[in-house]
Structure formats: structure tokens, C-alpha cells
Motif scaffolding. Structure first.
Motif, PDB file in Angstrom:
ATOM      1  N   ASP A  88       0.820  -1.206   0.000  1.00  0.00           N
ATOM      2  CA  ASP A  88       0.000   0.000   0.000  1.00  0.00           C
ATOM      3  C   ASP A  88       0.860   1.264   0.000  1.00  0.00           C
ATOM      4  O   ASP A  88       0.422   2.325  -0.424  1.00  0.00           O
ATOM      5  CB  ASP A  88      -0.918   0.008   1.226  1.00  0.00           C
ATOM      6  N   ILE A  89       2.105   1.143   0.517  1.00  0.00           N
ATOM      7  CA  ILE A  89       3.020   2.292   0.581  1.00  0.00           C
ATOM      8  C   ILE A  89       4.287   1.961  -0.211  1.00  0.00           C
ATOM      9  O   ILE A  89       4.995   1.006   0.119  1.00  0.00           O
ATOM     10  CB  ILE A  89       3.399   2.645   2.028  1.00  0.00           C
ATOM     11  N   HIS A  91       7.778   3.803  -1.379  1.00  0.00           N
ATOM     12  CA  HIS A  91       8.628   4.965  -1.097  1.00  0.00           C
ATOM     13  C   HIS A  91       9.819   4.911  -2.052  1.00  0.00           C
ATOM     14  O   HIS A  91      10.754   4.134  -1.862  1.00  0.00           O
ATOM     15  CB  HIS A  91       9.089   4.900   0.361  1.00  0.00           C
ATOM     16  N   HIS A 111      -1.644   2.891  -2.639  1.00  0.00           N
ATOM     17  CA  HIS A 111      -2.354   4.118  -2.293  1.00  0.00           C
ATOM     18  C   HIS A 111      -1.427   5.263  -1.918  1.00  0.00           C
ATOM     19  O   HIS A 111      -1.723   6.426  -2.174  1.00  0.00           O
ATOM     20  CB  HIS A 111      -3.347   3.850  -1.151  1.00  0.00           C
ATOM     21  N   GLN A 112      -0.313   4.949  -1.247  1.00  0.00           N
ATOM     22  CA  GLN A 112       0.679   5.981  -0.918  1.00  0.00           C
ATOM     23  C   GLN A 112       1.900   5.773  -1.812  1.00  0.00           C
ATOM     24  O   GLN A 112       2.575   4.745  -1.730  1.00  0.00           O
ATOM     25  CB  GLN A 112       1.097   5.898   0.549  1.00  0.00           C
ATOM     26  N   ARG A 113       2.150   6.772  -2.646  1.00  0.00           N
ATOM     27  CA  ARG A 113       3.290   6.686  -3.574  1.00  0.00           C
ATOM     28  C   ARG A 113       4.185   7.892  -3.290  1.00  0.00           C
ATOM     29  O   ARG A 113       3.864   9.022  -3.661  1.00  0.00           O
ATOM     30  CB  ARG A 113       2.811   6.666  -5.018  1.00  0.00           C
ATOM     31  N   ILE A 114       5.297   7.635  -2.612  1.00  0.00           N
ATOM     32  CA  ILE A 114       6.140   8.703  -2.078  1.00  0.00           C
ATOM     33  C   ILE A 114       7.335   8.952  -3.000  1.00  0.00           C
ATOM     34  O   ILE A 114       8.094   8.024  -3.311  1.00  0.00           O
ATOM     35  CB  ILE A 114       6.646   8.337  -0.669  1.00  0.00           C
ATOM     36  N   ASN A 144       1.866  10.894  -4.761  1.00  0.00           N
ATOM     37  CA  ASN A 144       0.865  11.700  -4.046  1.00  0.00           C
ATOM     38  C   ASN A 144       1.358  12.123  -2.663  1.00  0.00           C
ATOM     39  O   ASN A 144       0.619  12.724  -1.893  1.00  0.00           O
ATOM     40  CB  ASN A 144      -0.475  10.963  -3.945  1.00  0.00           C
ATOM     41  N   ARG A 145       2.621  11.800  -2.370  1.00  0.00           N
ATOM     42  CA  ARG A 145       3.289  12.333  -1.190  1.00  0.00           C
ATOM     43  C   ARG A 145       4.711  12.704  -1.598  1.00  0.00           C
ATOM     44  O   ARG A 145       5.316  12.039  -2.448  1.00  0.00           O
ATOM     45  CB  ARG A 145       3.296  11.326  -0.038  1.00  0.00           C
ATOM     46  N   TYR A 366       4.317   8.180   8.121  1.00  0.00           N
ATOM     47  CA  TYR A 366       3.730   7.100   7.315  1.00  0.00           C
ATOM     48  C   TYR A 366       2.273   6.854   7.680  1.00  0.00           C
ATOM     49  O   TYR A 366       1.465   6.438   6.856  1.00  0.00           O
ATOM     50  CB  TYR A 366       4.502   5.792   7.510  1.00  0.00           C
ATOM     51  N   GLU A 369      -1.657   9.252   6.337  1.00  0.00           N
ATOM     52  CA  GLU A 369      -2.638   9.104   5.252  1.00  0.00           C
ATOM     53  C   GLU A 369      -3.545   7.914   5.514  1.00  0.00           C
ATOM     54  O   GLU A 369      -3.064   6.865   5.938  1.00  0.00           O
ATOM     55  CB  GLU A 369      -1.905   8.933   3.918  1.00  0.00           C
TER      56      GLU A 369
END
Length: 369
Positions: A88-89, A91, A111-114, A144-145, A366, A369
């Protein structure tokens, strides 16, 4: 039932014993791994110096096709790693190249793309600089981050307006300060191991042998140092594509008996104790973690003025212009050496570079979100 930790996929590229992977590993070693667990994507199929440690800490290592060899296979492998393992994350620490990992991560449903930028660029780097400039507008498209190692690195990647908006998080290149504190015992141990006399004047550098690090200029500086100080020694820690070229330059100058090429090392934090002065004449940097490490050891640390002023964290660090030339650099480090900075750790803690404090910040970040 105990809750499983959130797994974060760290994309770090080539493992070369320093730089970005050093920053990520510093956080990984100290983060609450019952809460947050890191897994890693590295370029190349050979085992790296980090694999065993990562696995011992509960992480996974995915070896993928180097992007330079086949960018489409690289992207396909990233997609399947994210999709098949339900990350989901994601980085990405690949700077402008992050578009090639975050695009497949987006397709795979992360969902979290850093996007985490660790560097800048200079025009004189040729095709590498051109590629950075071309890719820079695309790097944030599927993120999106947003994060950066310094305000300078953030300004370069995202622009001053976005930095001012508060949407970009500066994540300090923090270290375990106590592990880098000066040790007389280690100084004597390593000087004996490398056959360096106790009264030798040791100039040190840690960095990959590549254009960015400006080793050619460093050799010119050391040549001038050696002319004035007969007991001078240069320690070069790291490896890279330009190492043979630098070795040839050292031999041409007749300095082979005074220069130690140490290659990739797992004990870099201990090697600082062997040095008297640390020199980093880079053409550009984000905020180099080696600058923090050297200052933590209390070393007189001399950085090029191309490096962000945010690297000036202690009273023992200084900036010099590359335009001043090798003689001026040599004169500066010879005449400004005055032993270790005994207040270094306090100064760095006050500046927010203690990893034990910053990991808590990252855990919460982390979770936002």
C-alpha cells in the motif's frame, strides 16, 4: 491477535555502500519494526552488502533488472512486486528516476506513492544532467506524497512555490549520533590495521567514485597537502565506475604509497576515527549523510560551496569555493586543523539529526494518510 506491521516498499536502486541506502538503513535500524517494516527493491541480481542485515531485521529484498539495462523489464518487475504482495506504501528514493517505479506502483494499486528527492544537478555533468532535466517534470506525476532531504533538494525537484506550500516534507538525513562519536581506541586500532603512523595527518573522504563527488579535484588538493606535510595520508572509502581513472591519477602523481583505496566497507562509522580532516568537494549534493557522519565524529569538515548550506550543522564544518583551487583548499585544511570538536554531538542533536528522535517522526508520517 497482535497487529501485523505496515510494510513499506523502499526502492533504492544500486547499492554502493553509502548515500541514499545509508539514510534509509539508518532509519530502518531504529524504527519500531513492530509498527513499520521496510522491504527493499535493489538493482541487480547479485547479493549486496545489505541483504543479510535487512533479512535479519525482518525485511525482504527484491532484486530486479537494472533500469539501465532494460527499463521496461524493470517497470514490469516493480508492478508485479507491488501487485502480488499488496504493498500500500511505495517509497521511491530514485530522485528523477522515480517516475519509472511510481508509475507501475500506481498501476498496481499502491495508495501511498512517495517521491523522495535526495539530490540536485549541475549542467557540467553532461548527458546525466540532461536526463535529469528531462525527467524532472515527470517524476512527481504518479506520486501523491512528497519528501526531500533538504530545502535545496526540495526546491530543485518541486520548485520554491510547492516547498512554501508545506506539501513537501523535509526528512533529515539523521544518524545514530552516539555510534559516530569519536573513539581514541578505534583510532589506534584502525591506524594500526592500515599501517598508518600515530602522528600521520589523515585526510578522509567517503563517496562513490563518480563525477558528482569530484575525486579528481580531491587528488589535486591532496597532492598540495602532501607537498607541505610529508606524513599526510589520504583515505578513500567507496567504489564506483571512476575508481580506475582516479587510481591512475594517483599513480601519475607518485602518490600511490600515500593513498589508501578502501573500497566498500561495512565499518565506515568506525573509519572516521582514523581521519583528521574530512573533505567533500562535490559538484552537487542534496544533503549528504557523510557530511553529518563526519561532523558527528568531530572532524574538521570541509565542503564545496556547491553543497547546500543546510549541511553546516556544527562549528567544525566550513564551505570553500571550488573556484579557489586546490592550493587554497590544501592551505585551509592544513592551517585550520585543531583537533576534534568536543561539542559536535550536542550541536547535531540541537539541529534535529539524532535518529532516535527522527524515527518517531517518520513512523507518524507514514501513518498520516
Amino acid at each position: 491477535m497482535e497487529k501485523e506491521p505496515v510494510r513499506v516498499l523502499q526502492i533504492i536502486g544500486i547499492v554502493c555502500g553509502g548515500g541514499v541506502e545509508a539514510v534509509i538503513m539508518n532509519y530502518y535500524r531504529h524504527i519500531n519494526r513492530n509498527k513499520i517494516q521496510f522491504d527493499f527493491v535493489v538493482d541487480g541480481y547479485e547479493k549486496t552488502i545489505l541483504d543479510d542485515e535487512i533479512e535479519s531485521l525482518g525485511g525482504k529484498v527484491y532484486h530486479v533488472e537494472p533500469y539501465k539495462k532494460n527499463i521496461f523489464r524493470y517497470m514490469s518487475q516493480i508492478y508485479h512486486i507491488v501487485y502480488d504482495n499488496h504493498y500500500d506504501i511505495v517509497h521511491s528514493n530514485m530522485n528523477t528516476l522515480s517516475v519509472f517505479s511510481l508509475f507501475p506502483a500506481w498501476l498496481a494499486g499502491a495508495h501511498q506513492r512517495i517521491l523522495h528527492n535526495h539530490s540536485t544537478a549541475v549542467r557540467s555533468e553532461g548527458m546525466r544532467s540532461i536526463m535529469k532535466m528531462i525527467l524532472r517534470p515527470f517524476a512527481p506525476l504518479f506520486a501523491n506524497r512528497y519528501a526531500a532531504c533538504s530545502h535545496l533538494a526540495g526546491d530543485w525537484m518541486y520548485g520554491k512555490k510547492m516547498m512554501a506550500s508545506g506539501r513537501v516534507t523535509v526528512i533529515n538525513n539523521a544518524i545514530d549520533l552516539d555510534e559516530y562519536a569519536f573513539s581514541q581506541e578505534l583510532r589506534e586500532k584502525y591506524r594500526q590495521e592500515f599501517n598508518i603512523p600515530a602522528d600521520a595527518f589523515v585526510v578522509g573522504h567517503v563517496g562513490r567514485f563518480m563525477y558528482q563527488k569530484n575525486h579528481a579535484f580531491l587528488i589535486d588538493v591532496f597532492r598540495e597537502v602532501a607537498r607541505q606535510e610529508s606524513k599526510a595520508i589520504l583515505m578513500l572509502v567507496g567504489d564506483g565506475e571512476l575508481r580506475p581513472e582516479i587510481e591512475q591519477k594517483v599513480a601519475f602523481y607518485g602518490l600511490s604509497d600515500k593513498v589508501r583505496f578502501l573500497g566498500l566497507r561495512k565499518d565506515v562509522k568506525s573509519l572516521y576515527n582514523c581521519m583528521d580532516v574530512f573533505v567533500l568537494p562535490s559538484w552537487y549534493e542534496g544533503l549528504p549523510v557523510v557530511s553529518v557522519e563526519a561532523q558527528a565524529n568531530g572532524l574538521l569538515s570541509i565542503f564545496s560551496d556547491r553543497i547546500t548550506k543546510e549541511s553546516l550543522l556544527t562549528s567544525s564544518a566550513s564551505f570553500l569555493s571550488l573556484d579557489r583551487g586546490s592550493k587554497a583548499w590544501a592551505s585551509y585544511l592544513l592551517h585550520n586543523y585543531d583537533g576534534r570538536n568536543k561539542n559536535a554531538l550536542t550541536e547535531l542533536r540541537n539541529a534535529g539529526f539524532d535518529i532516535k528522535e527522527r524515527t518517531t517522526f517518520l513512523e507518524d508520517w507514514y501513518d498520516r494518510e
